[in-house]
Design an enzyme around this catalytic site. Structure first.
Site, short mmCIF file in Angstrom:
data_model
loop_
_atom_site.label_atom_id
_atom_site.label_comp_id
_atom_site.label_asym_id
_atom_site.label_seq_id
_atom_site.Cartn_x
_atom_site.Cartn_y
_atom_site.Cartn_z
N HIS A 1 -10.19 -5.47 -3.39
CA HIS A 1 -8.88 -5.68 -2.77
C HIS A 1 -9.07 -6.10 -1.32
O HIS A 1 -10.04 -5.75 -0.67
CB HIS A 1 -8.01 -4.42 -2.85
CG HIS A 1 -8.67 -3.17 -2.33
ND1 HIS A 1 -9.59 -2.45 -3.08
CD2 HIS A 1 -8.58 -2.53 -1.16
CE1 HIS A 1 -10.01 -1.42 -2.39
NE2 HIS A 1 -9.42 -1.44 -1.21
N ASP B 1 0.85 -1.19 0.00
CA ASP B 1 0.00 0.00 0.00
C ASP B 1 0.89 1.24 0.00
O ASP B 1 1.90 1.31 0.70
CB ASP B 1 -0.91 -0.01 1.23
CG ASP B 1 -2.07 0.95 1.10
OD1 ASP B 1 -3.23 0.50 0.98
OD2 ASP B 1 -1.82 2.19 1.09
N ILE B 2 0.49 2.24 -0.79
CA ILE B 2 1.29 3.45 -0.94
C ILE B 2 1.25 4.32 0.33
O ILE B 2 2.14 5.15 0.55
CB ILE B 2 0.80 4.24 -2.18
CG1 ILE B 2 1.88 5.13 -2.75
CG2 ILE B 2 -0.47 5.02 -1.88
CD1 ILE B 2 1.56 5.66 -4.14
N HIS C 1 -6.87 -5.91 2.29
CA HIS C 1 -5.70 -5.37 2.97
C HIS C 1 -5.12 -6.44 3.89
O HIS C 1 -5.87 -7.03 4.69
CB HIS C 1 -6.08 -4.17 3.86
CG HIS C 1 -6.67 -2.99 3.15
ND1 HIS C 1 -5.97 -1.82 2.95
CD2 HIS C 1 -7.91 -2.78 2.63
CE1 HIS C 1 -6.76 -0.94 2.33
NE2 HIS C 1 -7.94 -1.50 2.12
N GLY D 1 -15.90 2.40 3.70
CA GLY D 1 -14.69 3.19 3.52
C GLY D 1 -13.89 2.81 2.29
O GLY D 1 -12.70 3.13 2.20
N GLN D 2 -14.52 2.16 1.31
CA GLN D 2 -13.80 1.78 0.10
C GLN D 2 -13.54 3.01 -0.76
O GLN D 2 -14.47 3.77 -1.06
CB GLN D 2 -14.61 0.75 -0.70
CG GLN D 2 -13.88 0.23 -1.94
CD GLN D 2 -14.67 -0.84 -2.70
OE1 GLN D 2 -15.80 -1.16 -2.32
NE2 GLN D 2 -14.09 -1.37 -3.75
P1 AMP Z 1 -9.75 1.23 0.38
O1 AMP Z 1 -9.88 2.51 1.15
O2 AMP Z 1 -10.11 0.00 1.16
O3 AMP Z 1 -10.45 1.32 -0.96
O4 AMP Z 1 -8.18 1.05 0.11
C1 AMP Z 1 -7.52 1.58 -0.98
C2 AMP Z 1 -6.05 1.57 -0.64
O5 AMP Z 1 -5.33 1.76 -1.82
C3 AMP Z 1 -5.62 2.67 0.33
O6 AMP Z 1 -5.07 2.08 1.50
C4 AMP Z 1 -4.58 3.46 -0.47
O7 AMP Z 1 -3.50 3.90 0.32
C5 AMP Z 1 -4.15 2.44 -1.49
N1 AMP Z 1 -3.62 2.99 -2.73
C6 AMP Z 1 -4.15 3.99 -3.49
N2 AMP Z 1 -3.39 4.20 -4.57
C7 AMP Z 1 -2.35 3.31 -4.52
C8 AMP Z 1 -1.24 3.03 -5.35
N3 AMP Z 1 -1.00 3.72 -6.50
N4 AMP Z 1 -0.37 2.06 -4.97
C9 AMP Z 1 -0.58 1.38 -3.84
N5 AMP Z 1 -1.63 1.57 -3.01
C10 AMP Z 1 -2.50 2.54 -3.34
#
Ligand code: AMP
Ligand code: ZN
Length: 114
Positions: free
Chosen positions: A100, A30-31, A102, A93-94
């Site tokens: 995906h 995760d970024i 986590h 909170g998506q």
């Molecule tokens: P969610 O809030 O469950 O939809 O999680 C989306 C996740 O994607 C968040 O934890 C972000 O930090 C992560 N995210 C968004 N853009 C990127 C990216 N380019 N590379 C890696 N993780 C990302």
């Protein structure tokens, strides 16, 4: 799906720190990590969220969980424990509309979520 961030990551069009993959699933860091280990596990194919996959291809959900377990072992958090989270929709909170899971670990996580 065009214009989908995680589709682009799955196809290699947008770079990511990929830690493991199979023919159908990709795991990358995760970024914005919320824990020392924070890895996202996604299907290569576009699905809006995890419940949608469970409806049409439950084996794919199992493959995502299996890769998450493999990553947990590789990251050395299998003994200390970890958490799998799947946020769905607005109340969940998506923020990225490509399914995906986590994988979080490496510190003691609080419960319940806010
Ligand atoms: P969610 O809030 O469950 O939809 O999680 C989306 C996740 O994607 C968040 O934890 C972000 O930090 C992560 N995210 C968004 N853009 C990127 C990216 N380019 N590379 C890696 N993780 C990302
Ligand atoms: Zn997608």
């Amino acid at each position: 799906m065009s214009d989908c961030l995680f589709c682009a990551i799955a196809s290699g069009g947008i770079p990511a720190d990929v830690v493991a993959s199979t023919d159908r699933v990709v795991a990358f860091r995760d970024i914005q990590p919320q824990a020392p280990v924070h890895v996202l596990i996604i299907p290569r194919a576009h699905h809006d969220d995890v419940p949608s996959i469970a409806d049409v291809d439950p084996t794919l959900v199992a493959e995502m969980f299996a890769l998450a377990a493999q990553v947990a072992r590789a990251e050395g958090i299998d003994a200390t424990g970890s958490r799998l989270v799947t946020n769905t929709g607005a109340d969940g909170g998506q923020t990225v509309p490509h399914a995906h899971v986590h994988l979080l670990g490496g510190r003691r996580l609080s419960w319940p979520p806010g």
